[in-house]
Design an enzyme around this catalytic site. Structure first.
Site, PDB file in Angstrom:
ATOM      1  NE  ARG A   1      17.664 -51.596  25.788  1.00 59.85           N
ATOM      2  CZ  ARG A   1      16.928 -52.723  25.693  1.00 59.85           C
ATOM      3  NH1 ARG A   1      15.622 -52.680  25.888  1.00 59.85           N
ATOM      4  NH2 ARG A   1      17.503 -53.879  25.435  1.00 59.85           N
TER       5      ARG A   1
ATOM      6  CD  GLU B   1      15.136 -50.381  32.568  1.00 59.99           C
ATOM      7  OE1 GLU B   1      15.428 -51.596  32.511  1.00 59.99           O
ATOM      8  OE2 GLU B   1      14.550 -49.791  31.650  1.00 59.99           O
TER       9      GLU B   1
ATOM     10  CG  HIS C   1      13.058 -53.773  30.911  1.00 63.16           C
ATOM     11  ND1 HIS C   1      14.225 -53.128  30.601  1.00 63.16           N
ATOM     12  CD2 HIS C   1      12.727 -54.451  29.783  1.00 63.16           C
ATOM     13  CE1 HIS C   1      14.593 -53.404  29.364  1.00 63.16           C
ATOM     14  NE2 HIS C   1      13.693 -54.204  28.844  1.00 63.16           N
TER      15      HIS C   1
HETATM   16  C1  8YV Z   1      14.945 -58.162  28.075  1.00 66.96           C
HETATM   17  C2  8YV Z   1      14.847 -56.436  26.222  1.00 66.96           C
HETATM   18  O1  8YV Z   1      14.204 -57.854  29.171  1.00 66.96           O
HETATM   19  O2  8YV Z   1      15.298 -57.967  24.515  1.00 66.96           O
HETATM   20  C3  8YV Z   1      15.477 -56.842  24.950  1.00 66.96           C
HETATM   21  O3  8YV Z   1      16.186 -56.012  24.361  1.00 66.96           O
HETATM   22  O4  8YV Z   1      14.851 -55.316  26.592  1.00 66.96           O
HETATM   23  C4  8YV Z   1      14.168 -57.440  27.043  1.00 66.96           C
HETATM   24  O5  8YV Z   1      13.465 -58.352  26.286  1.00 66.96           O
HETATM   25  C5  8YV Z   1      16.278 -57.817  28.601  1.00 66.96           C
HETATM   26  O6  8YV Z   1      17.209 -57.505  27.662  1.00 66.96           O
HETATM   27  C6  8YV Z   1      16.764 -58.915  29.544  1.00 66.96           C
HETATM   28  O7  8YV Z   1      17.045 -60.115  28.869  1.00 66.96           O
END
Ligand code: 8YV
Length: 323
Positions: free
Chosen positions: A237, A266, A285
């Site tokens: 993160r 983001e 991301h």
């Molecule tokens: C996804 C992520 O891009 O799973 C997670 O925590 O950061 C990513 O795999 C995001 O959350 C959107 O679905």
């Protein structure tokens, strides 16, 4: 009558049908206050909530008195107010296993592209700069047999350690709350404190979730402890890093380069100084963003919601105690 759920993310057609076989589904574009207001009855009656990336806080939950389970298409759940869910006895389901290997692949891509300057030199080729044999100004640094330091040794950390150890012959250091026998035995990994890792690793890789303890864990003091040849990688993160301190460390040559998939804000604003630094690889991301993995995450999240609303929470549940 089928129970009602709110869906705030597009699903592949077959998964949408799977959801609709169990529930009466109201699809909304987001969880903004005006969306909630426009669909007030649907939110009021919904027992389930499925989607990703939107904020789920007490204000939203106050509009959803019937809610019993939420299901996020992600492993991370820092966008959920877990205390507010617990207070209201609402289950939170996530997808911790579906994306492990793909995010580990992304980490290797960041490591390789930062060290070997893949993006930078590919752009120079496209700009017509490859006019004679290349010299040291095109060279990168080795990855194989360098020391990797993994901060946050969960499933993804183990998958990264496996790639680093077997694929690249890299000694593995890791910092985590506890020692992982599996990492030590299979990948000859060494558990150490954060300072030791920062001082010894050639690649410092953060795969941390965002919590009160991890926010801005990497700041000026941490970058100062790293080798000047170190490459900092982050696919956990963005808010785990003080980005201004990272920019300052990169500009001052305190560290060599950075490969980043996540950012404090983001999408990364075009005004970010990170975008002006040649030794930064910035990805949007994409950690889990392959067709296969995003499908598997969505399928898991649909099944998680069906399971949770049927009282089955043996796996993928963040707060089973509220059942
Ligand atoms: C996804 C992520 O891009 O799973 C997670 O925590 O950061 C990513 O795999 C995001 O959350 C959107 O679905």
């Amino acid at each position: 009558m089928k129970p009602s759920v709110i869906l705030y993310k597009s699903l592949p057609d077959d998964l949408q049908r799977r959801l609709e076989a169990h529930f009466s589904v109201t699809k909304v574009p987001n969880l903004d206050a005006d969306t909630v207001q426009k669909n007030a009855d649907a939110f009021k009656n919904a027992v389930g909530l499925l989607g990703s990336s939107e904020k789920v806080d007490a204000a939203l939950l106050d509009n959803m008195p019937a809610l019993r389970a939420t299901s996020t298409i992600s492993v991370g759940y820092d966008n959920f107010d877990v205390d507010a869910l617990n207070d209201r006895r609402v289950l939170l389901m996530h997808t911790p296993t579906a994306l492990t290997e793909t995010v580990a692949d992304t980490l290797m891509a960041l490591i390789l592209s930062s060290a070997r300057r893949v993006v930078e030199v590919a752009e120079r080729v496209k700009a017509g700069e490859w006019t004679k044999g290349i010299g040291p100004d095109w060279f990168g640094t080795d990855v194989h047999h360098k020391t990797i330091g993994i901060v946050g040794m969960g499933r993804i950390g183990l998958a990264l350690a496996q790639r680093a150890h077997f694929g690249f012959g890299m000694p593995v250091l890791y910092n985590a709350r506890r020692q992982h026998k599996e990492a030590d035995e299979r990948f000859n990994a060494r558990h150490c404190d954060l300072d030791t890792l920062l001082q010894e690793a050639d690649f410092v890789c953060s795969i941390l979730p965002l919590t009160d303890e991890t926010r801005h864990l990497f700041g000026a003091a941490e970058f100062a402890k790293m080798k000047s040849s170190a490459i900092f990688i982050n696919a956990g993160r963005g808010q785990v890093v003080d980005e201004n301190a990272l920019i300052a460390a990169l500009k001052a040559g305190e560290i060599h380069a950075a490969g980043l998939d996540v950012f404090e804000q983001e999408p990364l604003p075009m005004s970010s100084e990170l975008l002006t630094l040649p030794n930064v690889v910035a990805l949007p991301h994409i950690g889990s963003a392959t067709h296969e993995t995003r499908y598997n995450m969505a399928a898991t999240a649909v099944d998680n919601l069906i399971d949770a609303l049927n009282g089955k929470i043996e796996k993928n549940c963040v707060n089973p105690q509220v059942k």
